[in-house]
Design a protein around this motif. Structure first.
Motif, PDB file in Angstrom:
ATOM      1  N   CYS A   1      -4.400  -4.775  -2.055  1.00  0.00           N
ATOM      2  CA  CYS A   1      -4.281  -4.063  -0.399  1.00  0.00           C
ATOM      3  C   CYS A   1      -3.103  -2.424  -1.183  1.00  0.00           C
ATOM      4  CB  CYS A   1      -3.007  -4.794   0.568  1.00  0.00           C
ATOM      5  SG  CYS A   1      -4.658  -6.588   0.708  1.00  0.00           S
ATOM      6  N   GLY A   2      -2.677  -3.332  -2.478  1.00  0.00           N
ATOM      7  CA  GLY A   2      -1.633  -1.881  -2.720  1.00  0.00           C
ATOM      8  C   GLY A   2      -2.532  -1.262  -3.622  1.00  0.00           C
ATOM      9  N   ASN A   3      -3.539  -1.242  -4.209  1.00  0.00           N
ATOM     10  CA  ASN A   3      -4.295  -0.280  -4.868  1.00  0.00           C
ATOM     11  C   ASN A   3      -5.170   0.094  -4.660  1.00  0.00           C
ATOM     12  OD1 ASN A   3      -3.480  -0.126  -8.350  1.00  0.00           O
ATOM     13  ND2 ASN A   3      -2.689  -2.414  -7.442  1.00  0.00           N
ATOM     14  N   LEU A   4      -5.424   0.000  -3.155  1.00  0.00           N
ATOM     15  CA  LEU A   4      -6.352   0.733  -2.176  1.00  0.00           C
ATOM     16  C   LEU A   4      -5.886   2.703  -2.264  1.00  0.00           C
ATOM     17  CD1 LEU A   4      -7.543  -1.653   0.429  1.00  0.00           C
ATOM     18  CD2 LEU A   4      -8.803  -1.270  -0.994  1.00  0.00           C
ATOM     19  N   SER A   5      -4.094   2.101  -2.181  1.00  0.00           N
ATOM     20  CA  SER A   5      -3.994   3.666  -2.098  1.00  0.00           C
ATOM     21  C   SER A   5      -4.499   4.679  -3.359  1.00  0.00           C
ATOM     22  CB  SER A   5      -2.666   3.417  -2.342  1.00  0.00           C
ATOM     23  OG  SER A   5      -1.757   2.911  -3.634  1.00  0.00           O
ATOM     24  N   GLY A   6      -4.671   3.732  -4.911  1.00  0.00           N
ATOM     25  CA  GLY A   6      -4.896   4.272  -5.754  1.00  0.00           C
ATOM     26  C   GLY A   6      -6.455   5.177  -5.679  1.00  0.00           C
ATOM     27  N   ILE A   7      -6.976   4.202  -5.071  1.00  0.00           N
ATOM     28  CA  ILE A   7      -8.599   5.277  -5.059  1.00  0.00           C
ATOM     29  C   ILE A   7      -8.477   6.624  -3.796  1.00  0.00           C
ATOM     30  CG2 ILE A   7     -11.082   4.987  -3.128  1.00  0.00           C
ATOM     31  CD1 ILE A   7     -10.842   1.885  -4.255  1.00  0.00           C
ATOM     32  N   VAL A   8      -7.663   6.485  -3.062  1.00  0.00           N
ATOM     33  CA  VAL A   8      -7.276   7.053  -1.790  1.00  0.00           C
ATOM     34  C   VAL A   8      -6.656   8.663  -2.369  1.00  0.00           C
ATOM     35  CG1 VAL A   8      -7.115   7.909   0.817  1.00  0.00           C
ATOM     36  CG2 VAL A   8      -7.663   5.526   0.201  1.00  0.00           C
ATOM     37  N   SER A   9      -5.324   8.275  -3.229  1.00  0.00           N
ATOM     38  CA  SER A   9      -5.163   9.610  -2.582  1.00  0.00           C
ATOM     39  C   SER A   9      -4.564  10.077  -4.125  1.00  0.00           C
ATOM     40  CB  SER A   9      -3.378   8.396  -3.224  1.00  0.00           C
ATOM     41  OG  SER A   9      -2.955   8.084  -2.148  1.00  0.00           O
ATOM     42  N   PRO A  10      -5.712   9.925  -5.361  1.00  0.00           N
ATOM     43  CA  PRO A  10      -5.467  11.004  -5.878  1.00  0.00           C
ATOM     44  C   PRO A  10      -6.824  11.671  -5.426  1.00  0.00           C
ATOM     45  CG  PRO A  10      -5.326   8.763  -7.414  1.00  0.00           C
ATOM     46  CD  PRO A  10      -5.537   8.574  -5.406  1.00  0.00           C
ATOM     47  N   ILE A  11      -8.015  11.526  -4.831  1.00  0.00           N
ATOM     48  CA  ILE A  11      -8.715  11.739  -4.082  1.00  0.00           C
ATOM     49  C   ILE A  11      -9.060  13.086  -3.552  1.00  0.00           C
ATOM     50  CG2 ILE A  11     -11.520  12.263  -2.724  1.00  0.00           C
ATOM     51  CD1 ILE A  11     -11.605   9.435  -4.915  1.00  0.00           C
ATOM     52  N   ILE A  12      -7.663  13.030  -2.217  1.00  0.00           N
ATOM     53  CA  ILE A  12      -7.099  13.266  -1.222  1.00  0.00           C
ATOM     54  C   ILE A  12      -6.353  14.721  -1.816  1.00  0.00           C
ATOM     55  CG2 ILE A  12      -4.850  13.676   0.399  1.00  0.00           C
ATOM     56  CD1 ILE A  12      -6.178  10.945   2.102  1.00  0.00           C
ATOM     57  N   PHE A  13      -5.610  15.024  -3.201  1.00  0.00           N
ATOM     58  CA  PHE A  13      -4.844  15.356  -3.930  1.00  0.00           C
ATOM     59  C   PHE A  13      -5.878  16.146  -3.840  1.00  0.00           C
ATOM     60  CE2 PHE A  13      -0.290  14.681  -4.587  1.00  0.00           C
ATOM     61  CZ  PHE A  13       0.047  13.675  -4.017  1.00  0.00           C
ATOM     62  N   GLY A  14      -7.086  15.894  -4.620  1.00  0.00           N
ATOM     63  CA  GLY A  14      -8.125  16.342  -5.818  1.00  0.00           C
ATOM     64  C   GLY A  14      -8.436  17.372  -4.522  1.00  0.00           C
TER      65      GLY A  14
ATOM     66  N   PHE B   1       1.018  -1.150  -0.015  1.00  0.00           N
ATOM     67  CA  PHE B   1      -0.131  -0.113  -0.277  1.00  0.00           C
ATOM     68  C   PHE B   1       0.778   1.128  -0.014  1.00  0.00           C
ATOM     69  CE2 PHE B   1      -2.262   3.987   1.933  1.00  0.00           C
ATOM     70  CZ  PHE B   1      -3.297   3.496   1.850  1.00  0.00           C
ATOM     71  N   ALA B   2       1.625   1.222   1.310  1.00  0.00           N
ATOM     72  CA  ALA B   2       3.102   2.187   0.487  1.00  0.00           C
ATOM     73  C   ALA B   2       3.421   2.793  -0.046  1.00  0.00           C
ATOM     74  CB  ALA B   2       3.660   1.777   1.543  1.00  0.00           C
ATOM     75  N   ILE B   3       4.536   2.058  -1.046  1.00  0.00           N
ATOM     76  CA  ILE B   3       5.055   1.824  -2.286  1.00  0.00           C
ATOM     77  C   ILE B   3       3.845   2.027  -3.129  1.00  0.00           C
ATOM     78  CG2 ILE B   3       5.770   0.337  -3.926  1.00  0.00           C
ATOM     79  CD1 ILE B   3       7.146  -1.264  -1.816  1.00  0.00           C
TER      80      ILE B   3
ATOM     81  N   VAL C   1       3.320   8.202   4.635  1.00  0.00           N
ATOM     82  CA  VAL C   1       2.530   6.972   4.448  1.00  0.00           C
ATOM     83  C   VAL C   1       4.012   6.217   3.867  1.00  0.00           C
ATOM     84  CG1 VAL C   1       1.534   5.767   2.835  1.00  0.00           C
ATOM     85  CG2 VAL C   1       0.062   7.129   3.299  1.00  0.00           C
ATOM     86  N   ALA C   2       4.635   6.250   2.985  1.00  0.00           N
ATOM     87  CA  ALA C   2       6.441   5.952   2.687  1.00  0.00           C
ATOM     88  C   ALA C   2       6.718   5.328   4.400  1.00  0.00           C
ATOM     89  CB  ALA C   2       7.235   6.519   2.007  1.00  0.00           C
ATOM     90  N   VAL C   3       7.074   6.118   5.064  1.00  0.00           N
ATOM     91  CA  VAL C   3       7.459   5.939   6.483  1.00  0.00           C
ATOM     92  C   VAL C   3       6.742   5.003   7.548  1.00  0.00           C
ATOM     93  CG1 VAL C   3       8.317   6.579   8.898  1.00  0.00           C
ATOM     94  CG2 VAL C   3       8.357   8.505   6.383  1.00  0.00           C
ATOM     95  N   VAL C   4       5.219   5.072   6.783  1.00  0.00           N
ATOM     96  CA  VAL C   4       4.402   3.484   8.105  1.00  0.00           C
ATOM     97  C   VAL C   4       4.510   2.327   7.007  1.00  0.00           C
ATOM     98  CG1 VAL C   4       2.392   2.881   8.569  1.00  0.00           C
ATOM     99  CG2 VAL C   4       2.554   4.787   8.010  1.00  0.00           C
ATOM    100  N   GLY C   5       4.913   2.188   5.998  1.00  0.00           N
ATOM    101  CA  GLY C   5       5.780   0.925   4.944  1.00  0.00           C
ATOM    102  C   GLY C   5       6.466   0.694   5.167  1.00  0.00           C
ATOM    103  N   ALA C   6       7.808   1.943   5.601  1.00  0.00           N
ATOM    104  CA  ALA C   6       8.655   1.196   6.155  1.00  0.00           C
ATOM    105  C   ALA C   6       9.181   0.813   7.724  1.00  0.00           C
ATOM    106  CB  ALA C   6      10.061   2.350   6.077  1.00  0.00           C
ATOM    107  N   LEU C   7       7.956   1.424   8.230  1.00  0.00           N
ATOM    108  CA  LEU C   7       7.905   0.385   9.453  1.00  0.00           C
ATOM    109  C   LEU C   7       7.355  -1.261   9.432  1.00  0.00           C
ATOM    110  CD1 LEU C   7       7.006   4.043  11.428  1.00  0.00           C
ATOM    111  CD2 LEU C   7       9.723   2.556  11.688  1.00  0.00           C
TER     112      LEU C   7
END
Length: 451
Positions: free
Chosen positions: A385-398, A255-257, A417-423
């Motif tokens: 799971c990875g592409n749930l970010s594709g639902i969230v992120s574009p709308i958040i940006f807009g 998801f983070a990546i 989100v990148a830091v969370v993924g690393a952890l």
């Protein structure tokens, strides 16, 4: 005198085909980013609506991941992947008609674009589960990370090559021309795939020596991938695997990546135009550096992981590039301080995208921990799971752009989100090793995990 026959190299042709297929896959995902500002201007839609349009692809793409995995395990990658390319190419082609004729007359252009993106999301559903299945069939364990890194780099090479061309087409012709070109390319290659691709057991080009090499080194093996009728995996076994902390850690990391990747596939060109005040042609040219750096990053990550595997454990070999890559990805938010010097901002974004791409080994890690007979099914969950970010992120940006008039908070969100993924990959994933089904189930030899 008996001469030992050398193994054929058919798997490298398969790698080339995967490379082209991935390039086309991402071309047809990211083409909307190039045309986004022009579409927004012509259709008079706000930033939130544009974010929804960017997100629409992922609504359906996420939903179909699990059923697609099951279908893939049943009918194979040749017909599912090839047919999918033809379909998403057709729907991409249709997007060009949304601003014309009846649709424009009744003000339905925006809804037509939304529907087409949803249909493209459905059609592209088989892409990465198919890629992973093919990699597991055609590449032995000691080559697989490099193979996946090589074909994964195609997403960035394709964007680096085509983004300036598409930007020029938007400036000189129309935004509709972008979809004519990218849709047509997908249709043509989909037909080529159907004609050429075969699994190892069906290939007429591979010799027995290469088949033996694959089977003896953790790739294609009829005793492991369900060729026999008795090779059945129960739902309980699938759920048991999915519940393992190492699998969930990989899901969170993916998801983070993908969050950073979706920024570069959706809002990136719009960011260059509106955030850094670049005209579309210059924005298309400036996009080359981040995409080429990402290509270098994904190759670096794969080769680094394989190199470390020779020196240390599988767990360390996977954790170093993934964790370090995601931590360096978080510098993306520093671009907020250099909007008046676009070249510096683009360099920062390029370094962050390099690191993000180097960390893009979620599919490799998943193939390390799963029985091969589950790759299609559980790989679909990873993609979900990875592409749930594709639902969230574009709308958040807009939404954030419309509310604040800038991208600062959106960039901060992506870095966090990148830091969370690393952890997650550092602490939740305990060991990168196959899930042992024998601890809970009686596992036949035909579905035994290769260690």
């Amino acid at each position: 005198m008996y001469m030992e026959k050398k193994p054929t190299k058919v798997r490298f042709l398969i790698l080339l085909m995967l490379f082209v297929a991935v390039a086309i896959t991402y071309l047809d995902r990211a083409n909307l980013s190039v045309a986004g500002t022009a579409i927004q201007k012509q259709l008079k839609i706000n930033s939130t609506q544009l974010g929804v349009l960017f997100s629409a692809f992922t609504w359906s793409y996420v939903i179909v991941q699990i059923p697609v995995g099951m279908i893939l395990d049943k009918i194979g990658a040749r017909f599912l992947y090839g047919g999918a390319m033809v379909l998403w190419g057709f729907f991409t082609f249709i997007m060009a008609f949304s601003s014309q004729g009846l649709f424009a007359g009744i003000g339905a252009s925006f809804m037509v674009l939304i529907v087409c993106r949803i249909l493209i999301g459905i059609a592209e559903g088989p892409a990465f589960p198919s890629n992973t299945k093919i990699a597991a069939l055609w590449f032995p364990s000691n080559e697989r990370a490099r193979a996946i890194s090589i074909y994964s780099s195609a997403q960035y090479i394709g964007l680096a090559v085509f983004t300036p061309i598409l930007a020029m087409m938007v400036a000189k012709i129309s935004w509709e021309s972008v979809f004519y070109l990218s849709g047509g390319i997908a249709i043509v290659f989909g037909i080529i795939w159907l004609a050429v691709y075969r699994d190892p057991k069906d290939s007429k080009s591979i010799n027995q020596e290469e088949l033996d090499y694959l089977k003896n080194n953790g790739a294609y093996n009829p005793n492991e991938i369900g060729e026999k009728k008795e090779d059945k995996i129960s739902l309980d076994e699938i759920l048991y695997v999915i519940k393992q902390r190492r699998v969930w850690g990989i899901f969170i990391t993916q998801f983070a990546i993908a969050s950073t990747l979706y920024f570069f596939m959706t809002w990136f060109i719009v960011y260059l135009q509106k955030g850094l005040k670049l005209p579309i042609q210059k924005a298309g040219f400036m996009a080359i550096l981040p995409y080429m750096m990402a290509m270098a990053g994904v190759l670096f990550g794969g080769f680094l992981s394989d190199y470390l595997l020779k020196k240390t454990s599988l767990t360390v070999a996977r954790k170093i590039p993934i964790v370090a890559g995601l931590l360096f990805t978080s510098i993306l938010c520093l671009a907020n301080f250099f909007e008046k010097t676009p070249i510096v901002a683009v360099i920062i974004l390029s370094i962050a995208f390099f690191a993000n791409a180097a960390s893009n080994l979620g599919w490799v890690a998943l193939s390390d921990v799963l029985p091969k007979s589950m790759i299609g099914r559980v790989g679909g969950v990873l993609n979900l799971c990875g592409n749930l970010s594709g639902i969230v992120s574009p709308i958040i940006f807009g939404v954030l752009h419309q509310k604040t008039g800038n991208f600062h908070l959106a960039m901060d969100y992506t870095s966090a989100v990148a830091v969370v993924g690393a952890l997650a990959f550092l602490f939740i994933v305990d060991k990168v090793e196959p899930v042992d089904l024998s601890k809970k189930f009686h596992v036949s030899e035909n579905v035994k995990v290769v260690k």
